[in-house]
Design a protein around this motif. Structure first.
Motif, PDB file in Angstrom:
ATOM      1  N   ALA A  99       0.806  -1.255   0.031  1.00  0.00           N
ATOM      2  CA  ALA A  99      -0.031   0.008  -0.064  1.00  0.00           C
ATOM      3  C   ALA A  99       0.653   1.350  -0.178  1.00  0.00           C
ATOM      4  CB  ALA A  99      -0.808  -0.047   1.366  1.00  0.00           C
ATOM      5  N   HIS A 100       1.900   1.209   0.969  1.00  0.00           N
ATOM      6  CA  HIS A 100       2.818   2.654   0.951  1.00  0.00           C
ATOM      7  C   HIS A 100       3.496   2.623  -0.385  1.00  0.00           C
ATOM      8  CE1 HIS A 100       3.382   1.630   5.213  1.00  0.00           C
ATOM      9  NE2 HIS A 100       2.702   2.604   5.216  1.00  0.00           N
ATOM     10  N   LEU A 101       3.771   1.574  -1.180  1.00  0.00           N
ATOM     11  CA  LEU A 101       4.504   1.665  -2.623  1.00  0.00           C
ATOM     12  C   LEU A 101       3.505   2.119  -3.683  1.00  0.00           C
ATOM     13  CD1 LEU A 101       6.742  -1.837  -2.747  1.00  0.00           C
ATOM     14  CD2 LEU A 101       7.291   0.712  -2.612  1.00  0.00           C
ATOM     15  N   LYS A 102       2.408   1.714  -3.370  1.00  0.00           N
ATOM     16  CA  LYS A 102       1.372   2.012  -4.387  1.00  0.00           C
ATOM     17  C   LYS A 102       1.167   3.781  -4.317  1.00  0.00           C
ATOM     18  CE  LYS A 102      -3.736   1.425  -5.914  1.00  0.00           C
ATOM     19  NZ  LYS A 102      -4.890   0.670  -5.707  1.00  0.00           N
ATOM     20  N   VAL A 103       1.117   4.271  -3.074  1.00  0.00           N
ATOM     21  CA  VAL A 103       0.815   5.415  -2.931  1.00  0.00           C
ATOM     22  C   VAL A 103       2.188   6.322  -3.307  1.00  0.00           C
ATOM     23  CG1 VAL A 103       0.448   7.247  -1.243  1.00  0.00           C
ATOM     24  CG2 VAL A 103      -0.682   5.511  -0.894  1.00  0.00           C
ATOM     25  N   LEU A 104       3.362   5.869  -2.883  1.00  0.00           N
ATOM     26  CA  LEU A 104       4.624   6.643  -3.394  1.00  0.00           C
ATOM     27  C   LEU A 104       4.727   6.757  -4.653  1.00  0.00           C
ATOM     28  CD1 LEU A 104       7.059   4.937  -0.638  1.00  0.00           C
ATOM     29  CD2 LEU A 104       6.307   7.452  -0.968  1.00  0.00           C
ATOM     30  N   ARG A 105       4.631   5.545  -5.469  1.00  0.00           N
ATOM     31  CA  ARG A 105       4.564   5.486  -6.926  1.00  0.00           C
ATOM     32  C   ARG A 105       3.568   6.584  -7.604  1.00  0.00           C
ATOM     33  NH1 ARG A 105       5.468  -0.966  -6.981  1.00  0.00           N
ATOM     34  NH2 ARG A 105       7.738  -0.962  -7.371  1.00  0.00           N
TER      35      ARG A 105
END
Length: 231
Positions: A99-105
């Motif tokens: 979830a963090h990666l999705k938001v960061l990307r």
């Protein structure tokens, strides 16, 4: 509805950061309660929290006042951020969720797009969200809280110029996310350290005199509507 103290604290802190209350000005419970439409109890609790955070000081015979940081204290904040943000990125490489990666990307895609368009105001907000999400991805509540408080204080004490090369700046954001996604803590730390060091050069003290000095406290502020705030 009883407005929680943390919501009142956020509202007062935001106004301090925005320069509504000048450094050194008094913060009386009665006036603050009237401005934010609350009782004096949550205001008193909020002032205690803000004093612990360094935004407010209590003076004999004057009561609560907005703090007056020195230039050295302001400089220390930037140095602390240069140490803690790389640490947060390194931890994020080990602890981030999908979830963090999705938001960061998603933020990187938007940032790179806005950078190509030259939308500097959008970039400021996106950059703040990016670094907030990166801190959350560290998996450390203590580190996240410290970085959040640092960002608030730095925004209060410094005016920040737009990056000379926003496309390059957002390319660095992208490289940080790539390192975090691969679990490469050392690379995430190194890129974030470089990125933070470059960003620091764009900071100008607001209270060192000149055009960046904030306006004096405005005494005719309209009441703030707190009714939309939730627990």
């Amino acid at each position: 509805m009883r407005i929680p103290a943390h919501s009142v604290c956020t509202a007062i802190r935001d106004d301090i950061v925005a320069g509504v209350y000048e450094r050194g000005s008094r913060l009386t419970e009665e006036l603050l309660a009237r401005r934010y439409g609350v009782s004096r109890v949550p205001v008193r609790e909020a002032l205690r929290t803000l004093e612990a955070e360094g935004f407010v000081v209590t003076r004999r015979h004057a009561g609560a006042c907005v703090a007056e940081p020195t230039e050295q204290e302001a400089a220390d904040l930037l140095e602390m951020r240069m140490l803690l943000e790389p640490l947060g990125a390194s931890r994020a490489a080990q602890r981030r969720t999908e979830a963090h990666l999705k938001v960061l990307r998603g933020l990187v895609r938007l940032g790179q797009e806005r950078a190509r368009r030259g939308s500097n105001e959008d970039l400021r907000s996106l950059g703040g969200w990016f670094h907030e999400t990166l801190a959350q991805a560290s998996g450390s509540q203590a580190l996240t809280s410290m970085l959040t408080q640092l960002r608030h204080k730095i925004a209060w004490m410094y005016a920040v110029e737009a990056p000379a090369n926003p496309v390059e700046s957002w390319a660095e954001h992208g490289a940080i996310v790539d390192a975090v996604a691969r679990g490469d803590g050392e690379r995430a730390r190194a890129i974030t350290a470089l990125h933070t060091e470059r960003a620091t050069t764009a900071h100008r003290l607001r209270f060192s005199g000149g055009a960046d000095r904030p306006d004096r406290v405005r005494t005719s502020q309209p009441p703030v509507n707190m009714s939309s705030l939730r627990h």
